[in-house]
Design an enzyme around this catalytic site. Structure first.
Site, mmCIF file in Angstrom:
data_model
loop_
_atom_site.group_PDB
_atom_site.id
_atom_site.type_symbol
_atom_site.label_atom_id
_atom_site.label_comp_id
_atom_site.label_asym_id
_atom_site.label_seq_id
_atom_site.Cartn_x
_atom_site.Cartn_y
_atom_site.Cartn_z
ATOM 1 C CB CYS A 181 -17.444 -30.756 -40.318
ATOM 2 S SG CYS A 181 -18.247 -28.749 -39.770
ATOM 3 C CB THR A 182 -22.293 -32.318 -42.144
ATOM 4 O OG1 THR A 182 -21.433 -33.564 -41.727
ATOM 5 C CG2 THR A 182 -23.483 -32.410 -42.820
#
Ligand SMILES: [Zn+2]
Ligand SMILES: [Zn+2]
Length: 298
Positions: A181-182
């Site tokens: 994810c980010t």
């Protein structure tokens, strides 16, 4: 000089409300603004302000959150109009506050952390068997993702549990799965939810796409732009980034999201090229009603 601090830590917090009040006082006294969530599982924050205030904030916050890593980024208080410090059931909203277990070392039963270079070692060793699993909202992957990644059909983080239990991903339960994810926080929770549902070999990318991109840019396994939750909307790791997104109207390459012109009834964010976005008749998501609204506004 101004800076932004991004951070999270999973650890048990006996009295989240006391921590919330302490953090609010601390930020107010230092003149920092931003957004902080506190739950019984930990803290997740983004704050901005003058460099000296940020340094004092880090020092004070580490007195309780021992060893917490802070990511420093460009920007400052002007990126956040106000200060919001809240207690929530979860610091990342998966809708599973009672399932998540944490101790002094972080999430209990989560995926194995891999650093960017360890990810490359894993892929070298296991080849095509390695599955990349996007831990973000499907929308974010429209403009960038790991090559051949599986992108679940999620509008919000809340949708992951239904997706994981749908049977759609059972084929990967015996494979090495890398969730990403980010910045890494969503995968801390997601990877534990996956393991609880029978995924046997789950990894999570340490520091997320951000740290991976800093190390490998566009020369590794990442493709395209990174969706970010501030007014920039997206960022690239160098000028040679691939263009993955396409305008929903004319299919031209773009990585810019816009709100559908039918803002009252349609909450969709859509990819539009500059030409289609600047014309009210084409600045819609493609839905029948939205197209009619757009035609009226044009
Ligand atoms: Zn277009
Ligand atoms: Zn629409």
């Amino acid at each position: 000089m101004s800076k932004i601090l991004l951070y999270y830590q999973f650890r048990p917090i006996a009295d989240p409300r006391a921590v919330m009040l302490w953090q609010r006082d601390l930020c107010e006294s230092l003149g920092l603004t931003g957004r902080i969530l506190v739950s019984k599982h930990g803290i997740n924050g983004t704050v901005g302000g003058p460099m000296s205030a940020c340094k004092r904030y880090v020092r004070k916050t580490r007195e309780y959150f021992k060893g917490m890593e802070f990511k420093w980024s460009e920007g400052g208080a002007e990126d956040f109009p106000k200060l919001s410090v809240k207690v929530r059931d979860e610091i990342v909203a998966f809708g599973a506050p009672d399932e998540l277990k944490v101790d002094e070392n972080g999430v209990v039963g989560g995926g194995t952390h891999v650093k960017p270079e360890e990810l490359h070692e894993l892929v070298e060793k296991r080849g095509d068997d390695v599955v990349f699993f996007d831990g973000r909202n499907a929308l974010e992957a429209q403009i960038g993702k790991f090559k051949n990644a599986v992108v679940p059909e999620t509008n919000t983080t809340h949708d992951f549990i239904t997706e994981l239990e749908s049977g759609k991903y059972d084929w990967m339960k015996d494979k090495p799965v890398v969730s990403y994810c980010t910045g890494g926080i969503r995968c801390e929770v997601l990877s534990s939810l996956m393991i609880n549902r029978g995924f046997k070999e789950v990894y999570q990318l340490d520091g997320g796409i951000v740290r991976y991109g800093e190390k490998y840019g566009n020369k590794g396994l990442w493709e395209g732009s990174l969706y970010v939750f501030d007014r920039r909307m997206h960022m690239e790791f160098g000028e040679d980034a691939a263009q993955l997104g396409h305008c929903v109207q004319c299919d031209a390459p773009t990585n810019t999201f816009h709100n559908c012109v039918n803002e009252d009834d349609c909450r969709r964010q859509i990819l539009l090229c500059d030409d289609c976005a600047s014309d009210a008749s084409t600045a819609h998501c493609g839905g029948t009603v939205c197209a009619e609204v757009a035609a009226e506004q044009a």
